[in-house]
Design a protein around this motif. Structure first.
Motif, PDB file in Angstrom:
ATOM      1  N   VAL A 197      11.564  -3.885 -18.439  1.00 20.82           N
ATOM      2  CA  VAL A 197      11.059  -3.275 -19.368  1.00 20.82           C
ATOM      3  C   VAL A 197       9.674  -2.785 -18.624  1.00 20.82           C
ATOM      4  O   VAL A 197       8.920  -1.731 -18.843  1.00 20.82           O
ATOM      5  CB  VAL A 197      10.451  -4.221 -20.508  1.00 20.82           C
ATOM      6  CG1 VAL A 197       9.283  -3.787 -21.338  1.00 20.82           C
ATOM      7  CG2 VAL A 197      11.960  -4.230 -21.271  1.00 20.82           C
ATOM      8  N   TRP A 218       6.159  -0.361 -28.634  1.00 23.72           N
ATOM      9  CA  TRP A 218       7.339  -0.684 -28.069  1.00 23.72           C
ATOM     10  C   TRP A 218       8.356   0.590 -27.704  1.00 23.72           C
ATOM     11  O   TRP A 218       9.229   0.468 -27.211  1.00 23.72           O
ATOM     12  CB  TRP A 218       8.072  -1.850 -28.644  1.00 23.72           C
ATOM     13  CG  TRP A 218       7.180  -3.261 -28.795  1.00 23.72           C
ATOM     14  CD1 TRP A 218       6.299  -3.272 -28.157  1.00 23.72           C
ATOM     15  CD2 TRP A 218       7.602  -4.214 -29.611  1.00 23.72           C
ATOM     16  NE1 TRP A 218       5.838  -4.811 -28.544  1.00 23.72           N
ATOM     17  CE2 TRP A 218       6.648  -5.201 -29.542  1.00 23.72           C
ATOM     18  CE3 TRP A 218       8.754  -4.534 -30.557  1.00 23.72           C
ATOM     19  CZ2 TRP A 218       6.886  -6.513 -29.966  1.00 23.72           C
ATOM     20  CZ3 TRP A 218       8.551  -5.603 -31.396  1.00 23.72           C
ATOM     21  CH2 TRP A 218       7.879  -6.554 -30.967  1.00 23.72           C
ATOM     22  N   GLY A 219       7.798   1.243 -28.508  1.00 25.05           N
ATOM     23  CA  GLY A 219       8.628   2.683 -28.345  1.00 25.05           C
ATOM     24  C   GLY A 219       9.929   2.495 -29.287  1.00 25.05           C
ATOM     25  O   GLY A 219      10.761   3.214 -29.016  1.00 25.05           O
ATOM     26  N   ALA A 220       9.991   1.566 -30.147  1.00 21.57           N
ATOM     27  CA  ALA A 220      11.057   1.143 -30.910  1.00 21.57           C
ATOM     28  C   ALA A 220      11.166   1.910 -32.174  1.00 21.57           C
ATOM     29  O   ALA A 220      10.107   2.714 -32.690  1.00 21.57           O
ATOM     30  CB  ALA A 220      11.240  -0.428 -31.149  1.00 21.57           C
ATOM     31  N   THR A 263      12.101   0.746 -19.007  1.00 16.59           N
ATOM     32  CA  THR A 263      13.376   0.893 -19.882  1.00 16.59           C
ATOM     33  C   THR A 263      12.843   0.630 -21.339  1.00 16.59           C
ATOM     34  O   THR A 263      11.962  -0.164 -21.627  1.00 16.59           O
ATOM     35  CB  THR A 263      14.276  -0.105 -19.422  1.00 16.59           C
ATOM     36  OG1 THR A 263      14.081  -1.262 -19.621  1.00 16.59           O
ATOM     37  CG2 THR A 263      14.975   0.492 -18.195  1.00 16.59           C
ATOM     38  N   GLN A 264      13.491   1.423 -22.290  1.00 20.42           N
ATOM     39  CA  GLN A 264      13.512   1.092 -23.705  1.00 20.42           C
ATOM     40  C   GLN A 264      13.807  -0.437 -24.122  1.00 20.42           C
ATOM     41  O   GLN A 264      14.978  -0.891 -23.965  1.00 20.42           O
ATOM     42  CB  GLN A 264      14.380   1.887 -24.670  1.00 20.42           C
ATOM     43  CG  GLN A 264      14.006   1.538 -26.184  1.00 20.42           C
ATOM     44  CD  GLN A 264      12.857   2.136 -26.738  1.00 20.42           C
ATOM     45  OE1 GLN A 264      12.622   3.149 -26.500  1.00 20.42           O
ATOM     46  NE2 GLN A 264      12.503   1.328 -27.564  1.00 20.42           N
TER      47      GLN A 264
END
Length: 228
Positions: A148, A197-199, A153-154
């Protein structure tokens, strides 16, 4: 003497994962001891949010979700504490954090993630030393956090929260051999601390809000204390 791992009924909690990451196998010590209770308390609050046991109220206060206690006895005292009335996060951290180190370490030893072995100091006094167990779980967690922070990475929700808490602890520079302390890593760590978090925003909204509130309250408290 190596402690034989005992079967445990619960999956590892976030607070266990955090303490295991903070354990330094080379020295047998735990990074950030002077401020440890803030980040351990933060991990418990975050875990409660991950399980939908905790929510936020006005002015950054947190409260337990009524009728939905956690089953894990590492998390239940915090839920009980916050069920009486909403509390400010720093108040909650100061109340629930200090007793956590011993039971969390005991849980890691019981799982075999950390071993205890006896030794003598000055050839006279018996004590115990800590060393990494044989489960390989610390290495796997560290690899996930590295993916991460370094590879960008996601992150799964749990790993994003773990990386944010690790950053909040102020100990990331001590992981330089595994996680290079570069400007890009610092930037990504700060993004995670803020809940970026890009979530999936809809699915993760409460957890990200609680985590960001917890992490930033922990940072505010930690910055006025001496570091180990």
């Amino acid at each position: 003497m190596t402690t034989e791992p005992r079967e445990h009924s619960h999956q590892p909690t976030l607070v266990e994962d955090l303490l295991l990451l903070l354990f330094q196998p080379a020295s047998g010590t735990i990074a950030g001891e002077n401020t440890l209770f803030y980040v351990l308390g933060g991990a418990v609050l975050t875990d409660l949010a991950l399980g939908d046991h905790l929510t936020t109220e006005a002015r950054g206060r947190v409260r337990s979700v009524e009728g939905h206690p956690p089953s894990d006895d590492l998390l239940r005292p915090a839920w009980d504490y916050l069920s009486a009335k909403p509390k400010g996060v720093q108040t909650a951290l100061a109340a629930i954090g200090p007793p956590l180190r011993a039971p969390v370490l005991d849980r890691l030893i019981a799982r075999g993630d950390i071993d205890q072995h006896p030794r003598k100091v000055l050839g006279l006094f018996r004590t115990t030393a800590l060393r990494e167990g044989g489960t390989g779980r610390r290495a796997r967690l560290l690899a996930d956090v590295r993916q991460v922070l370094v590879e960008g990475t996601q992150p799964p929700t749990r790993i994003a929260a773990l990386a944010a808490l690790l950053s909040a602890s102020g100990t990331l520079p001590q992981f330089h051999s595994e996680i290079p302390w570069t400007s890009s890593v610092i930037t990504r760590a700060k993004e995670l601390e803020r809940g970026d978090w890009g979530a999936d925003a809809a699915a993760q909204a409460v957890t990200r809000t609680v985590t960001a509130t917890v992490v930033n309250s922990a940072i505010a408290a930690i910055t006025v204390l001496p570091r180990s």
